[in-house]
Design an enzyme around this catalytic site. Structure first.
Site, PDB file in Angstrom:
ATOM      1  N   ASP A  69      -4.033  10.312   9.029  1.00 29.16           N
ATOM      2  CA  ASP A  69      -4.625   9.083   8.489  1.00 29.16           C
ATOM      3  C   ASP A  69      -4.143   8.839   7.059  1.00 29.16           C
ATOM      4  OD1 ASP A  69      -6.156   6.820   8.490  1.00 29.16           O
ATOM      5  OD2 ASP A  69      -8.080   7.838   8.267  1.00 29.16           O
ATOM      6  N   HIS A  83       3.885   3.956   7.481  1.00 32.86           N
ATOM      7  CA  HIS A  83       4.136   4.604   8.773  1.00 32.86           C
ATOM      8  C   HIS A  83       5.522   5.263   8.787  1.00 32.86           C
ATOM      9  CE1 HIS A  83       0.423   3.042  10.159  1.00 32.86           C
ATOM     10  NE2 HIS A  83       0.814   1.783  10.310  1.00 32.86           N
ATOM     11  N   LEU A  88       7.818  26.019  19.277  1.00 30.62           N
ATOM     12  CA  LEU A  88       6.678  25.153  18.975  1.00 30.62           C
ATOM     13  C   LEU A  88       6.502  24.163  20.115  1.00 30.62           C
ATOM     14  CD1 LEU A  88       4.559  24.077  16.839  1.00 30.62           C
ATOM     15  CD2 LEU A  88       6.315  22.424  16.170  1.00 30.62           C
TER      16      LEU A  88
HETATM   17  C1  FPP Z   1      -3.310   6.126  10.456  1.00 30.80           C
HETATM   18  O1  FPP Z   1      -3.068   5.561   9.221  1.00 30.80           O
HETATM   19  C2  FPP Z   1      -2.054   6.316  11.117  1.00 30.80           C
HETATM   20  C3  FPP Z   1      -1.698   5.682  12.257  1.00 30.80           C
HETATM   21  C4  FPP Z   1      -2.585   4.762  12.976  1.00 30.80           C
HETATM   22  C5  FPP Z   1      -0.373   5.870  12.836  1.00 30.80           C
HETATM   23  C6  FPP Z   1       0.256   7.226  12.622  1.00 30.80           C
HETATM   24  C7  FPP Z   1       1.679   7.042  12.905  1.00 30.80           C
HETATM   25  C8  FPP Z   1       2.691   7.682  12.292  1.00 30.80           C
HETATM   26  C9  FPP Z   1       2.497   8.781  11.329  1.00 30.80           C
HETATM   27  C10 FPP Z   1       4.082   7.279  12.548  1.00 30.80           C
HETATM   28  C11 FPP Z   1       4.429   6.947  13.978  1.00 30.80           C
HETATM   29  C12 FPP Z   1       4.539   8.146  14.799  1.00 30.80           C
HETATM   30  C13 FPP Z   1       5.638   8.490  15.513  1.00 30.80           C
HETATM   31  C14 FPP Z   1       5.616   9.714  16.340  1.00 30.80           C
HETATM   32  C15 FPP Z   1       6.856   7.719  15.499  1.00 30.80           C
HETATM   33  P1  FPP Z   1      -3.651   4.133   8.936  1.00 30.80           P
HETATM   34  O2  FPP Z   1      -2.603   3.127   9.216  1.00 30.80           O
HETATM   35  O3  FPP Z   1      -4.930   3.921   9.676  1.00 30.80           O
HETATM   36  O4  FPP Z   1      -3.899   4.247   7.403  1.00 30.80           O
HETATM   37  P2  FPP Z   1      -5.094   3.607   6.568  1.00 30.80           P
HETATM   38  O5  FPP Z   1      -6.368   4.231   7.058  1.00 30.80           O
HETATM   39  O6  FPP Z   1      -4.752   4.007   5.178  1.00 30.80           O
HETATM   40  O7  FPP Z   1      -5.033   2.131   6.801  1.00 30.80           O
END
Ligand code: FPP
Length: 239
Positions: free
Chosen positions: A21, A38, A132
Site C-alpha cells: 500500500d 505504481h 522462492l
Molecule cells: C496500493 O497502493 C497498491 C495497489 C492497489 C497496486 C499495487 C501494484 C503494484 C505495486 C504494481 C503492479 C504490480 C505488478 C505485479 C505489475 P494505492 O494505490 O492504494 O496507494 P494509496 O493508498 O497511497 O492511494
C-alpha cells in the site's frame, strides 16, 4: 488432523505476504501521477523478491490488484494492467534464472485479453524454480476464493486441509506485512493468515527496502507464536 500446535509452512522457509500500500500517496507527495507510484512499486517488487530468500522467505505472496480495485478510474486500472503485462514479459527470464517460481492467484476470466495467456506462459517458464515461490494476487478476493474453493469441494469434501488445498494455499502465512500506514486486511488471504503474525509499517511501498523487510522478519522472529496453545516453557510440569 494436523494439530494447531505443529502448524508449519509446507515449503522450506517462511511464508510472507505483503499488502503493498501507499503507491498513490508516494506519487502525490512528489507531485507525480498515481501511475508513477505504481511503476516505482514494481521496482520494489523486484528488490524484495531478490532479497527475500536470503532473509529466510520461501514463499512470498504479494497483493497487486484486489477484486475491489476494479472500482478505480479506468485509466488507473488500465495502467496497472499494462504494468502487469510488462512485468510478465520483462521479468520471466530473470525469475527463471534466479530460481523463482511465479504463480498468479485470483480470477483470470475478467483480465484484459492476452494477460491470462501471458500468466500461463510465465508460470510454465518458471515452474522449476525452487529458491522462492513468488505468488502475485491479481483480481483477488479472499472471500470469493474461499467460496469458490468450498463450492468446488462440496459438503463431503470440506475439511481444513481440503480447503487449504483447493485454495492452492502453499502453507499458512507466517508473516503478513502491510505498508502505507493503514492497519487492515482488505480481503487478503483470510483463511491462510489465520495464525499469521501482523506487521504494519508507515513506509510507503515504493520506499520499502531490504532493511524494512529485515526489520519485519526480526520483529516476527521475536514474537512468541503459540497457535492458541501455551508457551511450552511457561507450562509448569505436571505434579
Ligand atoms: C496500493 O497502493 C497498491 C495497489 C492497489 C497496486 C499495487 C501494484 C503494484 C505495486 C504494481 C503492479 C504490480 C505488478 C505485479 C505489475 P494505492 O494505490 O492504494 O496507494 P494509496 O493508498 O497511497 O492511494
Amino acid at each position: 488432523m494436523q494439530s494447531s500446535l505443529d502448524r508449519r509452512p509446507r515449503q522450506q522457509g517462511l511464508h510472507a505476504a505483503i499488502i503493498m500500500d501507499g503507491n498513490g500517496r508516494w506519487a502525490s507527495a512528489r507531485g507525480l501521477p498515481r501511475g508513477a507510484g505504481h511503476r516505482a512499486g514494481v521496482k520494489t517488487i523486484q528488490r524484495v523478491a531478490e532479497v527475500a530468500p536470503d532473509l529466510g522467505i520461501g514463499t512470498l505472496t504479494l497483493y497487486a490488484f484486489s477484486s475491489d480495485n476494479w472500482r478505480r478510474p479506468a485509466e488507473e486500472v488500465g495502467g496497472l494492467m499494462r504494468l502487469l503485462r510488462a512485468y510478465l514479459r520483462g521479468e520471466t527470464e530473470r525469475l527463471a534464472r534466479t530460481g523463482t517460481r511465479l504463480s498468479v492467484i485470483g480470477r483470470r476470466d475478467r483480465l484484459p485479453a492476452g494477460i491470462p495467456e501471458a500468466i500461463a506462459r510465465a508460470e510454465a517458464a518458471t515452474a522449476a524454480g525452487d529458491r522462492l515461490h513468488l505468488r502475485i494476487a491479481v483480481d483477488y478476493s479472499s472471500r470469493d476464493a474461499i467460496l469458490a474453493a468450498a463450492a468446488r469441494l462440496g459438503p463431503e469434501g470440506l475439511s481444513r486441509e481440503g480447503l487449504s488445498g483447493a485454495l492452492g494455499a502453499d502453507g499458512d502465512v507466517d508473516l503478513l506485512i502491510r505498508t502505507g500506514g493503514e492497519k487492515r486486511l482488505s480481503d487478503f488471504l483470510l483463511w491462510e493468515a489465520a495464525y499469521a503474525e501482523l506487521h504494519f509499517t508507515d513506509r510507503m511501498w515504493p520506499d520499502f527496502g531490504t532493511a524494512d523487510l529485515a526489520t519485519a522478519i526480526a520483529d516476527f522472529s521475536a514474537r512468541d507464536r503459540r497457535f492458541g496453545g501455551l508457551n511450552v516453557a511457561a507450562v509448569p510440569e505436571a505434579a
